[in-house]
Design a protein around this motif. Structure first.
Motif, mmCIF file in Angstrom:
data_model
loop_
_atom_site.group_PDB
_atom_site.id
_atom_site.type_symbol
_atom_site.label_atom_id
_atom_site.label_comp_id
_atom_site.label_asym_id
_atom_site.label_seq_id
_atom_site.Cartn_x
_atom_site.Cartn_y
_atom_site.Cartn_z
ATOM 1 N N ASP A 187 -12.442 -1.403 -5.194
ATOM 2 C CA ASP A 187 -11.394 -0.422 -5.477
ATOM 3 C C ASP A 187 -10.457 -0.866 -6.599
ATOM 4 O O ASP A 187 -9.611 -0.097 -7.045
ATOM 5 C CB ASP A 187 -10.560 -0.157 -4.215
ATOM 6 C CG ASP A 187 -11.349 0.513 -3.103
ATOM 7 O OD1 ASP A 187 -12.137 1.426 -3.403
ATOM 8 O OD2 ASP A 187 -11.169 0.127 -1.930
ATOM 9 N N PHE B 101 -8.665 -1.548 1.785
ATOM 10 C CA PHE B 101 -9.309 -1.456 0.475
ATOM 11 C C PHE B 101 -10.391 -2.506 0.354
ATOM 12 O O PHE B 101 -10.465 -3.445 1.142
ATOM 13 C CB PHE B 101 -8.268 -1.681 -0.639
ATOM 14 C CG PHE B 101 -7.253 -0.594 -0.758
ATOM 15 C CD1 PHE B 101 -7.352 0.368 -1.740
ATOM 16 C CD2 PHE B 101 -6.178 -0.535 0.122
ATOM 17 C CE1 PHE B 101 -6.406 1.376 -1.851
ATOM 18 C CE2 PHE B 101 -5.225 0.459 0.027
ATOM 19 C CZ PHE B 101 -5.337 1.423 -0.966
ATOM 20 N N GLU B 102 -11.217 -2.360 -0.669
ATOM 21 C CA GLU B 102 -12.248 -3.338 -1.002
ATOM 22 C C GLU B 102 -12.026 -3.811 -2.421
ATOM 23 O O GLU B 102 -11.348 -3.152 -3.208
ATOM 24 C CB GLU B 102 -13.634 -2.695 -0.898
ATOM 25 C CG GLU B 102 -13.982 -2.207 0.482
ATOM 26 C CD GLU B 102 -15.342 -1.518 0.526
ATOM 27 O OE1 GLU B 102 -16.115 -1.624 -0.454
ATOM 28 O OE2 GLU B 102 -15.610 -0.868 1.537
ATOM 29 N N ARG C 22 -7.986 3.643 -4.013
ATOM 30 C CA ARG C 22 -9.061 3.927 -3.069
ATOM 31 C C ARG C 22 -10.094 4.843 -3.714
ATOM 32 O O ARG C 22 -9.753 5.909 -4.253
ATOM 33 C CB ARG C 22 -8.487 4.584 -1.802
ATOM 34 C CG ARG C 22 -9.401 4.509 -0.609
ATOM 35 C CD ARG C 22 -8.767 5.101 0.651
ATOM 36 N NE ARG C 22 -7.367 4.807 0.853
ATOM 37 C CZ ARG C 22 -6.873 3.685 1.404
ATOM 38 N NH1 ARG C 22 -7.714 2.750 1.793
ATOM 39 N NH2 ARG C 22 -5.578 3.521 1.571
ATOM 40 N N ARG C 23 -11.346 4.418 -3.702
ATOM 41 C CA ARG C 23 -12.424 5.213 -4.297
ATOM 42 C C ARG C 23 -12.522 6.553 -3.597
ATOM 43 O O ARG C 23 -12.382 6.654 -2.383
ATOM 44 C CB ARG C 23 -13.751 4.486 -4.234
ATOM 45 C CG ARG C 23 -13.823 3.328 -5.221
ATOM 46 C CD ARG C 23 -15.005 2.455 -4.998
ATOM 47 N NE ARG C 23 -14.771 1.745 -3.727
ATOM 48 C CZ ARG C 23 -15.723 1.194 -3.002
ATOM 49 N NH1 ARG C 23 -16.963 1.258 -3.391
ATOM 50 N NH2 ARG C 23 -15.433 0.571 -1.889
ATOM 51 N N VAL D 180 0.870 -1.178 0.000
ATOM 52 C CA VAL D 180 0.000 0.000 0.000
ATOM 53 C C VAL D 180 0.901 1.219 0.000
ATOM 54 O O VAL D 180 1.797 1.336 0.837
ATOM 55 C CB VAL D 180 -0.931 0.023 1.227
ATOM 56 C CG1 VAL D 180 -1.740 1.309 1.265
ATOM 57 C CG2 VAL D 180 -1.836 -1.201 1.235
ATOM 58 N N ASP E 229 -2.953 6.101 -1.594
ATOM 59 C CA ASP E 229 -4.285 5.619 -1.975
ATOM 60 C C ASP E 229 -4.242 4.442 -2.935
ATOM 61 O O ASP E 229 -5.270 4.037 -3.482
ATOM 62 C CB ASP E 229 -5.088 6.766 -2.604
ATOM 63 C CG ASP E 229 -5.504 7.800 -1.576
ATOM 64 O OD1 ASP E 229 -5.821 7.411 -0.440
ATOM 65 O OD2 ASP E 229 -5.502 9.003 -1.907
ATOM 66 N N CYS F 179 -3.033 0.365 -3.836
ATOM 67 C CA CYS F 179 -2.664 -0.948 -3.317
ATOM 68 C C CYS F 179 -2.282 -1.823 -4.506
ATOM 69 O O CYS F 179 -3.072 -1.992 -5.440
ATOM 70 C CB CYS F 179 -3.810 -1.585 -2.536
ATOM 71 S SG CYS F 179 -3.365 -3.165 -1.778
ATOM 72 N N ALA G 91 -10.423 8.882 -4.013
ATOM 73 C CA ALA G 91 -9.072 9.469 -3.900
ATOM 74 C C ALA G 91 -8.810 10.413 -5.055
ATOM 75 O O ALA G 91 -9.364 10.323 -6.104
ATOM 76 C CB ALA G 91 -8.021 8.374 -3.886
#
Length: 127
Positions: free
Chosen positions: A70, A66-67, A124-125, A22, A25, A27, A127
């Protein structure tokens, strides 16, 4: 800030890599094969390997904050073109609504039992 994420796989230490890194923002998840890292076993079927890849990736993403939603880029490596139609529905379940930029390549992998490897990049959403 940089954070290194590990699954505890012995391959990470031996080869000198992290499951994910990471950076701000972003990953970056390393190529992930179908091992069940709790038991260090590899299922025979490409479908089960694909599901294991995705579960490991989701766990690494979550550890980094994160998901799966993302994910903006995915690379899929398969060892035989006949696997395409077998893994597409599974990948569609995971990424169908997200629709990251993606590439699938037919190639050899590090061990003969490996049939698929998946690598993703997430942003990352918001960002």
């Amino acid at each position: 800030m940089r954070k290194l994420i590990s699954t505890g796989s012995p391959f990470e230490k031996t080869a000198g890599y992290s499951r994910a890194v990471v950076q701000g923002d972003w990953c970056f998840v390393s190529g992930t094969t179908g091992y069940d890292y709790a038991t260090m076993t590899m299922p025979d079927e490409v479908e089960a390997q694909t599901r294991n890849c995705l579960a490991t990736i989701e766990k690494a993403l979550a550890e980094g904050g994160f998901e799966i939603a993302d994910v903006v880029r995915a690379h899929y490596y398969i060892t035989d073109a006949v696997f395409v139609d077998r893994v597409f529905p599974i990948l569609g379940e995971a990424f169908g609504e997200i629709r990251p930029a993606a590439t699938m390549i037919v190639c050899g992998l590090n061990r003969p039992e490996m049939k698929i490897e998946i690598e993703v990049t997430a942003l990352r959403r918001g960002a």
